[in-house]
Structures are given as C-alpha cells and as structure tokens.
Design a protein around this motif. Structure first.
Motif, short mmCIF file in Angstrom:
data_model
loop_
_atom_site.label_atom_id
_atom_site.label_comp_id
_atom_site.label_asym_id
_atom_site.label_seq_id
_atom_site.Cartn_x
_atom_site.Cartn_y
_atom_site.Cartn_z
N ASN A 1 0.82 -1.20 0.00
CA ASN A 1 0.00 0.00 0.00
C ASN A 1 0.86 1.26 0.00
O ASN A 1 0.59 2.21 -0.73
CB ASN A 1 -0.93 0.00 1.21
CG ASN A 1 -1.89 1.17 1.19
OD1 ASN A 1 -2.85 1.19 0.42
ND2 ASN A 1 -1.64 2.16 2.02
N ALA B 1 -5.92 2.49 -5.32
CA ALA B 1 -5.67 2.06 -6.71
C ALA B 1 -6.49 2.90 -7.68
O ALA B 1 -6.00 3.27 -8.76
CB ALA B 1 -6.01 0.58 -6.85
N GLY C 1 2.40 2.01 -3.39
CA GLY C 1 1.50 2.71 -4.30
C GLY C 1 1.20 4.13 -3.87
O GLY C 1 1.24 5.06 -4.70
N CYS D 1 1.85 2.37 -9.77
CA CYS D 1 1.31 2.65 -8.43
C CYS D 1 0.00 1.89 -8.22
O CYS D 1 -0.22 1.30 -7.15
CB CYS D 1 1.07 4.14 -8.25
SG CYS D 1 2.53 5.18 -8.44
N ALA D 2 -0.87 1.91 -9.23
CA ALA D 2 -2.15 1.20 -9.13
C ALA D 2 -1.93 -0.30 -8.95
O ALA D 2 -2.65 -0.96 -8.19
CB ALA D 2 -2.99 1.47 -10.37
N SER D 3 -0.91 -0.84 -9.61
CA SER D 3 -0.62 -2.28 -9.50
C SER D 3 -0.26 -2.67 -8.08
O SER D 3 -0.71 -3.71 -7.56
CB SER D 3 0.51 -2.67 -10.45
OG SER D 3 0.16 -2.38 -11.79
N THR E 1 -7.41 -0.02 0.02
CA THR E 1 -6.43 -0.25 -1.04
C THR E 1 -7.07 -0.12 -2.43
O THR E 1 -6.42 0.35 -3.37
CB THR E 1 -5.78 -1.63 -0.88
OG1 THR E 1 -6.80 -2.62 -0.69
CG2 THR E 1 -4.85 -1.65 0.32
N ALA F 1 -1.18 -1.15 -5.26
CA ALA F 1 -2.37 -1.08 -4.43
C ALA F 1 -3.33 -2.22 -4.72
O ALA F 1 -3.96 -2.78 -3.81
CB ALA F 1 -3.06 0.27 -4.63
N LEU F 2 -3.46 -2.61 -6.00
CA LEU F 2 -4.34 -3.72 -6.36
C LEU F 2 -3.82 -5.04 -5.80
O LEU F 2 -4.61 -5.90 -5.39
CB LEU F 2 -4.49 -3.80 -7.87
CG LEU F 2 -5.35 -2.70 -8.51
CD1 LEU F 2 -5.26 -2.77 -10.03
CD2 LEU F 2 -6.81 -2.81 -8.05
#
Length: 543
Positions: free
Chosen positions: A319, A384, A322, A498-500, A380, A502-503
């Motif tokens: 987390n 994302a 991201g 960054c999104a990856s 999270t 968090a996902l």
C-alpha cells in the motif's frame, strides 16, 4: 500464555509486571488525552520533517549551491536513517523503557533540527538530516508502544490509534503549507521550517515527560549482532533502491550490484541469527549470555494469528509503495509537466489532507463494528482508483475532473490500512514486543516507499526513453529534452505501476484476511499510572 512466554523467567516476569501495571491504576481522562495528543504530535513532526523540506528544495539548491543529485539526499537521508534504525530503537524501547526512548528521540530531533537550520553547506545538511531521521526512528515505535500499553483493547484504543494515524496527513499538510509560507516570507527562508520543527519537537518532549506513564524496564540483553546485521543490510538495500536509477550506469553499475547483494546477504544472516536465538530459548543447556541474548525480532511474530500478522505487514508494504509513489509522481507532474509553482502545487494536495483526517474519524467510529478486511480491501481499492485516474489524466481538462477526485481517493488506503493495521498489530503483539511490532510495521512501510519509488522510476525512464526514440529524439544525460508526449506517457505508466501495487494489496487482503474479524473493542478503559519505574531482574540477580 504462549509457549514463547513460558521459556524465559525474565520475560515472563516482565510481561506479568507490565500487565499488572496496565490494569491496576486509574488514569484521568485529560491525561489520556494528553498521551494521545503527544504521540500524534510525534507523527506530525515526523511527516513535517519530510514535506516541509520537499517544498523548500529549490530555495536550498540556490542558497547552498547544491548539485541536483545531492539535493535528492536531503529527503532520502532522513527516510534512510529512520527506516534502518526502527527495529533497533523499537527493541531498545521495549527493554529500557518507551518513555526514555521517546524522550531521547525528541531531544535528538530538537538538536539536529537546529543544526540543519544553521548548516552552511550541502554536505553538512545531508549528514544532519540523517541524524534527524534517527530521532524519528526512536519516537515513532516508542509512541506506538506507549499507546498500546496505555490503552488496552477498548474504544479508547481505537480512538488513540486513529488519531495517531491522522498525524500523517496533518503533518503533510502542515509541512507543505507552513514550510512553503515560511520559506517565502521569512528572512531566514528555508532555515525557518527547521527552527519550527525544533520548537515542535521540544513541546512534544515536554508534553511526553509530563503525561507518559513511568517506564517498565527489563534486564534482558540487547542482541547487538542482530542489530548490526539488520541495520547494515537495510542501509545498503535502501541506499541501492535510492541510487540505482541515478548511478553512472544505472542498475548495471558495479557498486550498485555489489551493495545490493551484500545487503540481501546481511538480511538473510540476520534472519538465520534470529532463528538461532529464538530456538535457544527452548534449550535449557544454552544459558542466556551477552552472546545469546533474546532475539531482536522473534521470527514467530510473523506467524501470529495464523500468519495474518505477516499478511498485514505485506499489505502495508504494498500500500505504501502505491501511495507514496502516487504522491511523488503527482508532484512532478504538476511542477515539471504543468509548470505550476510550489504554492499552486501545494493547494492541489489540500483535499487529501482533509480527507485523511476524516478517514481516521471513520476508523475510530467503525473499527469496533466492521472487520479488518473491510478497511483493508476498501482502502487499497480506493488508492488504486486514485492512481488509475492519474494514469488516464487529460492535461487539457480542469483539475476537478481528475486531480481533485484522485487526491480525495488516494488517502483511504494509507489511513485505513495504517489505523486498522496498527490496532491489529497492537492487539496481536505481546506486551514485551509492542514497540518492536510497531517498528516492523513502520519498517515495512519505509521499504515499500523505497521499492515503489525505485520500480515506478524505472518504468518511467524506460517508457520516456522508448517513446522519445520512437519520435527520433536522443535524450541527454538528464533527460530534460524528452518530448512532452513522452513525458506524459511516462507519468501515466508510473501511475499504472502505483495502481498495481495497491491492487496487489487489495487482492492479498481479500484472500487472506477472512476470519480476522473486528480488531477494535468497546471495553471500558480502566488502567495504569505509576510514579515509579519497575525494573525486572532475573532470579539469579536477586540471589
């Protein structure tokens, strides 16, 4: 009581005394409020130390004639030292007293913040910033241990940890706003924020001296071998993550490869050494000594709650990878791509600080009603979503279309995971290891920041280079001649990275946190307060 606790008479006595102290005495509501406020202020100071310097960097560069690569270390040195010494100071706090560790940390912050304000060269300022970070490494895990000890599972504990977590967005906002204003309007310019931090640290220390409970100490020895191994290993790894992209040959630079390998080896040796020490507690033939102390970090701590402790720590790592990478690339997008001033950039971040405080209010209200998985997954996923918005951003449209909703959404992951995660860890950790457990959480977050920035920077540079080559532009050494279309593609790719992160955190939480249940509690608060320090000694010492 767990098997681990029954192995060591010293540790067993220590835990028993700490529990007795925790529940025997009453504390006034006002004193409880001051404890929470003081620990939260320590978090505010910690984050202010980063955000106020970040917004002052251009002024510092001109005033001290610092090279660009050295300028980056004004931020990195603080994070590097604070991240690498968290476990060490967390363990010292658990053994010698959290109040003592907190006071030493705040005194260090006062001294080195003043030193930074008087620095006359870039090198001196970088060194002092590193020493500043050691102060944070002492105060933050101590504050987490103090809150966990002062407030047993109760509604008040949920409020305490949610308020403490709110110190991060408040510190970020305070540092950026006040730091920017002081840098621009005061006669001492960039030095003023350092003087302000020194004053804030002094007030925090005075408040802690008055409000904190007396220390519970232990006669256990410090695992100096473990301290040396993990500190050197983390220093090398974090240094490599920060320097890999700016080294002469990038990640192929020989010293980068060498230091990374040595750092990983040191961490592996640390884990083997800690396992050896922990196994020794079960062996009656191996008497405790200075060479066989209790482990700095019991590896069994990672397996608590059927391995959910490790899951929460990894979620924190992902987390923060991201969240902080999002912040880094958004600042660069606003200032380097849209060419906004620092003040205009700061104004665009204000929504995330306001929402951050509101998020922690929500945690305090609902952490005793909703299971941990709700906070972890929803937070999270929203973080994302914020990165995805910036990955799709159209520079020609208004800020309110992409920038504003992204700033609102991004903080949910940071605040939900931090607040509920630290409450969970405080509940699972045993009394003698609460500061170490808090230090582990902070260390994973710091490692996440370093890894997130390193990976997203690598992605950004690769995309910009490839896009520039496609339009026939050969980049200069600094990459300042990249076409705007290539820059925009790079910013978008960094945000997809960054999104990856968090996902992945959301997926891990959804798969592994079923059954954890509610980590908050509504029990009434009845505990603590003693004017004497309790010292635990072994039976052999008493004889």
């Amino acid at each position: 009581m767990s098997k681990e606790l029954t192995r060591s008479p010293i540790r067993q006595d220590f835990i028993g005394l700490e529990k007795a102290k925790q529940h025997d005495v009453q504390r006034s509501l006002w004193r409880s409020i001051f404890i929470i406020a003081t620990c939260t202020a320590a978090m505010v100071v910690n984050v202010t130390n980063t955000s106020s310097v970040s917004i002052s960097l251009p002024t510092i560069e001109r005033d001290l004639n610092i090279k660009e690569e050295q300028l980056q270390w004004l931020v990195s040195a603080y994070s590097l030292s604070s991240g690498c010494f968290l476990l060490f100071f967390g363990r010292l706090a658990d053994i010698y007293g959290r109040k003592k560790a907190f006071m030493i940390g705040t005194c260090s912050q006062v001294a080195f913040s003043l030193g930074c304000g008087f620095a006359q060269s870039g090198t001196t300022l970088v060194v002092l910033r590193a020493f500043q970070g050691t102060g944070a490494a002492a105060t933050i895990p101590s504050a987490l241990g103090i809150l966990a000890h002062a407030f047993p599972p109760s509604r008040m504990r949920s409020i305490a940890f949610a308020t403490f977590a709110a110190g991060a967005p408040v510190g970020g906002a305070f540092g950026m706003i006040i730091g920017g204003v002081l840098t621009q309007i005061t006669s001492t310019h960039w030095r003023s924020p350092f003087y302000l931090v020194a004053a804030m640290s002094a007030l925090t220390g005075i408040s802690g001296m008055i409000s904190f409970d007396a220390d519970v100490t232990s006669a256990e020895a410090v695992d100096w071998i473990g301290v040396s191994l993990i500190t050197v290993g983390l220093v090398l790894i974090l240094f490599v993550l920060g320097q890999g992209e700016v080294a002469p040959e990038g990640w192929k630079t020989p010293y980068i490869i060498t230091l990374l390998i040595v750092g990983i080896i040191m961490v592996l040796l640390f884990l083997l050494w800690e396992r050896y020490l922990e196994q020794g507690i079960d062996d009656p033939s191996r008497a405790p000594s200075a060479w066989r102390p209790p482990p700095l970090m019991s590896l069994s701590l990672w397996t608590r709650a059927k391995g959910r402790m490790a899951v929460v720590l990894v979620i924190a790592f992902l987390n923060w990878s991201g969240f902080m990478s999002w912040s880094f690339w958004v600042q660069l997008y606003y200032q380097d791509y849209l060419l906004l001033s620092p003040i205009d950039t700061m104004l665009r971040f204000i929504p995330m600080f306001v929402v951050g405080c509101l998020c922690n209010v929500l945690v305090a209200m609902f952490v005793g009603k909703l299971p941990l998985i709700v906070f972890a997954v929803s937070g999270t996923l929203l973080t994302a979503s914020a990165a995805v918005l910036f990955a799709l951003i159209d520079p020609t449209v208004t800020y309110w279309a992409f920038g504003f909703p992204s700033a609102v959404l991004v903080v949910f992951g940071a605040d939900f995971v931090y607040s509920s995660g630290t409450i969970f860890i405080a509940k699972i950790a045993l009394p003698h290891e609460r500061s170490v457990a808090g230090a582990m959480f902070q260390t994973m977050a710091q490692l996440g920041i370093a890894v997130g920035l390193a990976v997203s920077t690598l992605v950004f540079n690769i995309v910009v280079k490839n896009e520039s080559a496609d339009v026939g532009v050969t980049l200069n050494s600094a990459g300042t001649n990249a076409p705007r279309s290539a820059q925009l593609k790079g910013y978008r790719s960094a945000q997809w990275t960054c999104a990856s992160f968090a996902l992945m955190a959301a997926l891990l939480a959804a798969l592994c946190l079923h059954g954890v249940g509610i980590v908050g509690d509504k029990k009434t608060l009845q505990h603590t307060a003693s004017n004497k320090t309790i010292v635990v000694r072994s039976k052999s010492e008493d004889n």
